[in-house]
Design an enzyme around this catalytic site. Structure first.
Site, PDB file in Angstrom:
ATOM      1  N   TYR A  43       3.218  17.455  34.519  1.00 19.74           N
ATOM      2  CA  TYR A  43       3.378  18.343  35.480  1.00 19.74           C
ATOM      3  C   TYR A  43       2.262  18.069  36.418  1.00 19.74           C
ATOM      4  CZ  TYR A  43      -0.534  20.571  32.640  1.00 19.74           C
ATOM      5  OH  TYR A  43      -1.801  20.802  32.091  1.00 19.74           O
ATOM      6  N   ARG A  93     -15.797  23.261  22.316  1.00 21.21           N
ATOM      7  CA  ARG A  93     -15.105  22.320  23.319  1.00 21.21           C
ATOM      8  C   ARG A  93     -16.247  21.169  23.172  1.00 21.21           C
ATOM      9  NH1 ARG A  93     -11.762  24.765  27.253  1.00 21.21           N
ATOM     10  NH2 ARG A  93     -11.175  26.657  26.513  1.00 21.21           N
ATOM     11  N   GLY A 110       0.788  -1.250  -0.065  1.00 19.98           N
ATOM     12  CA  GLY A 110       0.012   0.022  -0.148  1.00 19.98           C
ATOM     13  C   GLY A 110       0.792   1.292  -0.021  1.00 19.98           C
ATOM     14  N   LEU A 153      -0.852   6.650   4.651  1.00 21.22           N
ATOM     15  CA  LEU A 153      -0.185   6.369   5.772  1.00 21.22           C
ATOM     16  C   LEU A 153       1.309   6.253   5.297  1.00 21.22           C
ATOM     17  CD1 LEU A 153      -0.456   5.915   8.805  1.00 21.22           C
ATOM     18  CD2 LEU A 153      -0.399   3.483   8.252  1.00 21.22           C
ATOM     19  N   GLN A 169       0.664  14.769  23.788  1.00 22.63           N
ATOM     20  CA  GLN A 169       0.997  15.790  22.901  1.00 22.63           C
ATOM     21  C   GLN A 169       0.092  17.013  22.558  1.00 22.63           C
ATOM     22  OE1 GLN A 169       0.318  12.944  19.690  1.00 22.63           O
ATOM     23  NE2 GLN A 169      -1.859  13.786  19.318  1.00 22.63           N
ATOM     24  N   HIS A 197      -6.372   3.604  21.179  1.00 26.02           N
ATOM     25  CA  HIS A 197      -5.533   4.419  21.713  1.00 26.02           C
ATOM     26  C   HIS A 197      -5.681   4.579  23.166  1.00 26.02           C
ATOM     27  CE1 HIS A 197      -4.393   4.529  17.477  1.00 26.02           C
ATOM     28  NE2 HIS A 197      -5.048   5.613  17.317  1.00 26.02           N
ATOM     29  N   LYS A 219       4.307   6.230  21.487  1.00 27.76           N
ATOM     30  CA  LYS A 219       4.546   7.816  21.910  1.00 27.76           C
ATOM     31  C   LYS A 219       5.444   7.689  22.862  1.00 27.76           C
ATOM     32  CE  LYS A 219       0.680   9.565  19.233  1.00 27.76           C
ATOM     33  NZ  LYS A 219       0.950  10.789  18.405  1.00 27.76           N
ATOM     34  N   ARG A 231      -5.038  13.031  32.798  1.00 30.40           N
ATOM     35  CA  ARG A 231      -5.174  13.676  33.855  1.00 30.40           C
ATOM     36  C   ARG A 231      -5.629  12.753  35.411  1.00 30.40           C
ATOM     37  NH1 ARG A 231      -5.539  19.359  33.394  1.00 30.40           N
ATOM     38  NH2 ARG A 231      -4.763  19.824  31.479  1.00 30.40           N
ATOM     39  N   LYS A 283     -12.737  11.051  26.904  1.00 31.72           N
ATOM     40  CA  LYS A 283     -13.190  11.832  25.872  1.00 31.72           C
ATOM     41  C   LYS A 283     -12.483  12.074  24.655  1.00 31.72           C
ATOM     42  CE  LYS A 283     -13.067  16.322  27.477  1.00 31.72           C
ATOM     43  NZ  LYS A 283     -13.097  17.863  27.981  1.00 31.72           N
TER      44      LYS A 283
HETATM   45  N1  LIG Z   1      -3.915   7.592   6.759  1.00 31.35           N
HETATM   46  C1  LIG Z   1      -3.677   7.471   8.347  1.00 31.35           C
HETATM   47  O1  LIG Z   1      -3.510   8.520   8.900  1.00 31.35           O
HETATM   48  C2  LIG Z   1      -3.902   6.363   9.061  1.00 31.35           C
HETATM   49  C3  LIG Z   1      -4.446   5.148   8.663  1.00 31.35           C
HETATM   50  N2  LIG Z   1      -4.642   4.102   9.381  1.00 31.35           N
HETATM   51  C4  LIG Z   1      -4.903   2.780   8.660  1.00 31.35           C
HETATM   52  O2  LIG Z   1      -3.674   2.294   7.849  1.00 31.35           O
HETATM   53  C5  LIG Z   1      -4.192   1.697   6.590  1.00 31.35           C
HETATM   54  C6  LIG Z   1      -3.682   2.440   5.358  1.00 31.35           C
HETATM   55  O3  LIG Z   1      -4.161   3.784   5.481  1.00 31.35           O
HETATM   56  P1  LIG Z   1      -4.224   4.580   4.209  1.00 31.35           P
HETATM   57  O4  LIG Z   1      -2.777   4.673   3.647  1.00 31.35           O
HETATM   58  O5  LIG Z   1      -4.978   6.047   4.636  1.00 31.35           O
HETATM   59  O6  LIG Z   1      -5.168   4.029   3.167  1.00 31.35           O
HETATM   60  P2  LIG Z   1      -5.344   4.511   1.515  1.00 31.35           P
HETATM   61  O7  LIG Z   1      -6.544   4.650   1.465  1.00 31.35           O
HETATM   62  O8  LIG Z   1      -4.401   5.633   1.327  1.00 31.35           O
HETATM   63  O9  LIG Z   1      -4.863   3.119   0.910  1.00 31.35           O
HETATM   64  C7  LIG Z   1      -3.526   2.717   0.703  1.00 31.35           C
HETATM   65  C8  LIG Z   1      -3.461   2.209  -0.488  1.00 31.35           C
HETATM   66  O10 LIG Z   1      -4.359   1.065  -0.685  1.00 31.35           O
HETATM   67  C9  LIG Z   1      -4.601   0.883  -2.085  1.00 31.35           C
HETATM   68  N3  LIG Z   1      -6.098   0.804  -1.916  1.00 31.35           N
HETATM   69  C10 LIG Z   1      -7.139   1.851  -1.599  1.00 31.35           C
HETATM   70  N4  LIG Z   1      -8.275   1.424  -1.587  1.00 31.35           N
HETATM   71  C11 LIG Z   1      -8.382   0.034  -2.060  1.00 31.35           C
HETATM   72  C12 LIG Z   1      -9.323  -0.502  -2.421  1.00 31.35           C
HETATM   73  N5  LIG Z   1     -10.548  -0.375  -2.043  1.00 31.35           N
HETATM   74  N6  LIG Z   1      -8.865  -1.769  -3.137  1.00 31.35           N
HETATM   75  C13 LIG Z   1      -7.641  -2.071  -3.171  1.00 31.35           C
HETATM   76  N7  LIG Z   1      -6.684  -1.379  -2.777  1.00 31.35           N
HETATM   77  C14 LIG Z   1      -6.930  -0.110  -2.267  1.00 31.35           C
HETATM   78  C15 LIG Z   1      -4.367   2.165  -2.765  1.00 31.35           C
HETATM   79  O11 LIG Z   1      -3.080   1.923  -3.456  1.00 31.35           O
HETATM   80  P3  LIG Z   1      -3.147   1.451  -5.153  1.00 31.35           P
HETATM   81  O12 LIG Z   1      -4.378   1.805  -5.577  1.00 31.35           O
HETATM   82  O13 LIG Z   1      -1.886   1.929  -5.384  1.00 31.35           O
HETATM   83  O14 LIG Z   1      -2.995  -0.211  -4.800  1.00 31.35           O
HETATM   84  C16 LIG Z   1      -3.606   3.160  -1.726  1.00 31.35           C
HETATM   85  O15 LIG Z   1      -2.815   3.822  -1.985  1.00 31.35           O
HETATM   86  C17 LIG Z   1      -5.696   1.556   6.811  1.00 31.35           C
HETATM   87  O16 LIG Z   1      -6.152   0.366   7.223  1.00 31.35           O
HETATM   88  C18 LIG Z   1      -5.981   2.739   7.879  1.00 31.35           C
HETATM   89  O17 LIG Z   1      -7.282   2.291   8.495  1.00 31.35           O
HETATM   90  C19 LIG Z   1      -4.404   3.680  10.499  1.00 31.35           C
HETATM   91  C20 LIG Z   1      -4.018   5.321  11.362  1.00 31.35           C
HETATM   92  C21 LIG Z   1      -3.972   6.554  10.578  1.00 31.35           C
HETATM   93  O1  LIG Z   2      -5.377   6.431  14.383  1.00 27.78           O
HETATM   94  C1  LIG Z   2      -5.702   7.554  14.305  1.00 27.78           C
HETATM   95  O2  LIG Z   2      -4.909   8.284  14.813  1.00 27.78           O
HETATM   96  C2  LIG Z   2      -4.937   9.613  14.361  1.00 27.78           C
HETATM   97  C3  LIG Z   2      -4.357  10.690  15.447  1.00 27.78           C
HETATM   98  O3  LIG Z   2      -3.177  10.205  15.599  1.00 27.78           O
HETATM   99  P1  LIG Z   2      -1.931  11.315  16.020  1.00 27.78           P
HETATM  100  O4  LIG Z   2      -0.617  10.362  16.322  1.00 27.78           O
HETATM  101  O5  LIG Z   2      -1.866  12.425  15.023  1.00 27.78           O
HETATM  102  O6  LIG Z   2      -2.611  12.085  17.210  1.00 27.78           O
HETATM  103  C4  LIG Z   2      -6.550  10.188  13.924  1.00 27.78           C
HETATM  104  O7  LIG Z   2      -6.468  11.341  13.335  1.00 27.78           O
HETATM  105  C5  LIG Z   2      -7.204   9.089  13.279  1.00 27.78           C
HETATM  106  O8  LIG Z   2      -8.417   9.508  13.031  1.00 27.78           O
HETATM  107  C6  LIG Z   2      -6.996   7.682  13.827  1.00 27.78           C
HETATM  108  O9  LIG Z   2      -7.357   6.874  12.911  1.00 27.78           O
END
Ligand SMILES: NC(=O)C1=CN([C@@H]2O[C@H](COP(=O)(O)OP(=O)(O)OC[C@H]3O[C@@H](n4cnc5c(N)ncnc54)[C@H](OP(=O)(O)O)[C@@H]3O)[C@@H](O)[C@H]2O)C=CC1
Ligand SMILES: O=C1O[C@H](COP(=O)(O)O)[C@@H](O)[C@H](O)[C@H]1O
Length: 598
Positions: free
Chosen positions: A490, A575, A118, A123, A484, A347, A289, A453, A440
């Site tokens: 504190y 808030r 991916g 991510l 963060q 988390h 973290k 807290r 929360k």
């Molecule tokens: N983004 C974030 O901040 C966070 C993400 N996550 C988790 O990490 C994982 C990746 O997240 P993220 O990078 O945002 O995901 P993306 O939606 O950006 O998907 C990653 C890659 O997967 C492929 N993809 C997307 N949708 C599909 C589909 N329906 N079928 C097949 N391939 C697909 C695409 O690559 P290609 O088309 O080139 O194959 C895409 O670039 C997820 O499980 C997400 O829940 C967790 C915490 C935070």
């Molecule tokens: O897992 C997730 O975390 C982010 C927040 O992460 P942070 O390290 O930036 O605090 C959140 O935005 C996202 O919705 C959630 O899927």
């Protein structure tokens, strides 16, 4: 040495490096996995040290001739290595340790291939590649490693490198050789296009990996950075067609791990068709973290805290997460999950478990995870009455209009998905009986923050009560662990304002990280990736932990959805819903982040 285990061999060889005249190494083979070695150049600066810089949980081994190596702290090899270390330390008194000399040997024989599945996604760009570069920059990756991007998008190696290079930043404290390091790092990155459900495509990946592994023992890490509906296909293909033939194969899985107990158990079962539990690294990046990692240090290495850590002195504990932006760009994903699954069930609950668990037998992953499971299993499952939910609505401020949650095109107009939730939880054990643990979490609030807290009880028979007036809460000691931003710990104390009178105020004993430590705090993904490479599992979620976590939230999630409970609407940037105050007030609690002197 023979008394320790036949799986530990100790060897000497001449070094190929010019700066060290002699070279020794030890090899530990456990399931054919050699343990990792630390660069002696780093250790040389500190002379002999018993901790490696990159992984504090690995033991540094001092050989009889003064050579130094580290163990990857896997459960498999840790016990014999600890014995070995103890034995060596008993043979050589500390003041007789020689300068560390170069440790070579098995490092030359093995390699780690890290495949980001991916790689074209959000991510991968935002977190994974930058974290890998930071580890490289800090000299924390093994000597031989290669990084592969894998996804369906068509890209050349050069295009991947170009994409990755745009996401990399250098550590603020050392920029001198950054460009050079970046270039070296990018040269180790390659790309392979393929489908996630094609064994054939993964076989092609396997072939490319083998070419780069050049006959070394191959260790392979697959980071599944893809949407959850394709996890299983990718795991099946990776494990059947691209597993390491002689070293380890590990898979990092990103959340969500299901939507409830049933789907999570189904995911675990499906993963275990192809992988052993110890090959699965379920990430919860909050565990990586800095201040979350520090929780145990704070509790268990300071005499002053642990005695207070119970119902006897603690009135309530609050876990607060807020973001000052909405679901921008991730509405499609979010609407299927909501804030309770996105933040609370993982988390915040993970932090709670670390906060409330009993002292583990040791710092070994299994000992820590056993304690976390125990405390999670002592908790009462949530009911609808224990939660308040909210959803943000559009708001105009200073001439700018901020969108409501359902204005996001990927979100159904009639969505009731909560973007905010507050909950009260209880741990029914001897330590915490009756203490409210309040959570929360919300998006599109007035600030971005994550903190714990701890509000202590009022001082019994306080002779200074009259100085606080009727509001005893004003005198509450509160310990705040700000995860963060602006990491800090504190403690709010009552203090006499200097002068001839007797006026008290509340002041903070404040450990603000940026004032105390000059070093930049590593991103959570750096720590977690390094741990996965080293086989250190303490920061990853074991399947029974996951089951226990889902058991707490599944009933309430089901009820909220079946009864179509309407969230309380709150303006973007506010808030949050007032309901959260009523929930806390039920337990005589005020949210600590809303006070005047928060
Ligand atoms: N983004 C974030 O901040 C966070 C993400 N996550 C988790 O990490 C994982 C990746 O997240 P993220 O990078 O945002 O995901 P993306 O939606 O950006 O998907 C990653 C890659 O997967 C492929 N993809 C997307 N949708 C599909 C589909 N329906 N079928 C097949 N391939 C697909 C695409 O690559 P290609 O088309 O080139 O194959 C895409 O670039 C997820 O499980 C997400 O829940 C967790 C915490 C935070
Ligand atoms: O897992 C997730 O975390 C982010 C927040 O992460 P942070 O390290 O930036 O605090 C959140 O935005 C996202 O919705 C959630 O899927």
């Amino acid at each position: 040495m023979a008394t320790i285990s036949s799986s530990i061999r100790c060897c000497s060889s001449s070094s190929s490096s010019s700066s060290y005249s002699n070279s020794s190494y030890i090899e530990v083979h456990q399931k054919n996995v050699p343990f990792s070695l630390v660069s002696p150049k780093r250790l040389a600066a500190k002379k002999v040290s018993l901790q490696s810089k990159c992984n504090p949980y690995s033991d540094v081994i001092i050989m009889q001739d003064g050579a130094v190596g580290t163990t990857a702290a896997t459960t498999e090899n840790k016990a014999p290595l600890k014995k070995l270390k103890d034995e060596l330390l008993s043979i050589i008194p500390p003041d007789e340790h020689k300068e560390p000399i170069e440790v070579r040997g098995n490092n030359d024989k093995s390699t780690v291939s890290i495949t980001v599945v991916g790689a074209s996604g959000d991510l991968a760009k935002k977190k994974i590649f930058p974290a890998l570069f930071a580890l490289y920059y800090e000299d924390c990756l093994p000597e031989h490693f290669t990084i592969f991007g894998y996804s369906r998008s068509k890209m050349t190696d050069a295009e991947l490198r170009n994409m990755v290079s745009r996401t990399l930043t250098c550590r603020i404290d050392k920029r001198e050789n950054c460009d050079e390091k970046m270039e070296q790092f990018l040269q180790r990155c390659f790309y392979q296009s393929g489908q996630y459900d094609s064994q054939e495509n993964f076989m092609e990946l396997d072939k490319t990996l083998k070419e780069h592994e050049s006959g070394r023992i191959s260790n392979r890490l697959f980071y599944l950075s893809i949407p959850p509906n394709i996890f299983i296909d990718a795991v099946r293909c990776a494990s059947l067609s691209a597993s390491a033939s002689d070293g380890w194969t590990r898979v990092i899985v990103e959340k969500p791990f299901g939507r409830d107990s049933g789907s999570s158990a189904a995911l675990t079962r499906a993963l275990k068709q192809y992988l052993e539990e110890d090959q699965i690294f379920r990430i919860d990046h909050y565990l990586g973290k800095e201040l979350v990692e520090n929780l145990s240090v704070l509790r268990f290495s300071n005499l002053i805290f642990e005695p207070l850590w119970s119902r006897q002195y603690i009135r309530n504990v609050q876990f607060i997460f807020s973001e000052d932006f909405g679901t921008e760009g991730r509405g499609g994903y979010f609407d299927h999950y909501g804030i309770i699954r996105d933040i609370m069930q993982n988390h915040l609950l993970q932090i709670l478990a670390l906060f409330a668990m009993e002292t583990p037998v040791s710092l070994d992953a299994e000992d820590i995870r056993n304690e976390k499971v125990k405390v999670l299993r002592s908790m009462r499952p949530l009911r609808v009455d224990d939660v308040v939910i909210g959803q943000y609505k559009s708001h105009t401020k200073g001439g700018v209009t901020y969108p409501g949650y359902t204005d996001d095109k990927t979100v159904p107009k009639d969505s009731l998905t909560p973007t905010f939730a507050a909950a009260s939880l209880f741990i029914d054990n001897a330590r915490w009986d009756g203490v409210p643990f309040l959570m929360k979490a919300g998006k599109a609030l007035h600030n971005r923050r994550a903190e714990i807290r701890v509000q202590f009880r009022h001082v019994p028979g306080n002779i200074y009560n009259r100085n606080f007036g009727t509001d005893l809460d004003r005198a509450t000691n509160e310990l705040v662990i700000r995860v963060q931003p602006d990491e800090a710990i504190y403690l709010k104390i009552n203090n006499k304002v200097p002068g001839l009178g007797m006026r008290l105020d509340r002041s903070n004993l404040n450990l603000l990280y940026k004032a105390r430590y000059s070093k930049e705090i590593p991103d959570a993904y750096e720590r977690l990736l390094l741990d996965a490479i080293e086989g250190e599992r303490r920061l990853f979620i074991r399947s029974d932990e996951l089951d226990a976590a889902w058991s707490l939230f599944t009933p309430v999630l089901k009820d909220l959805e079946e009864k179509r409970i309407i969230p309380e609407y709150y303006p973007y940037g506010s808030r949050g819903p007032v309901g959260a105050h009523y929930l806390a007030a039920r337990y005589n609690v005020k949210w600590g982040d809303l006070g005047v002197d928060e």
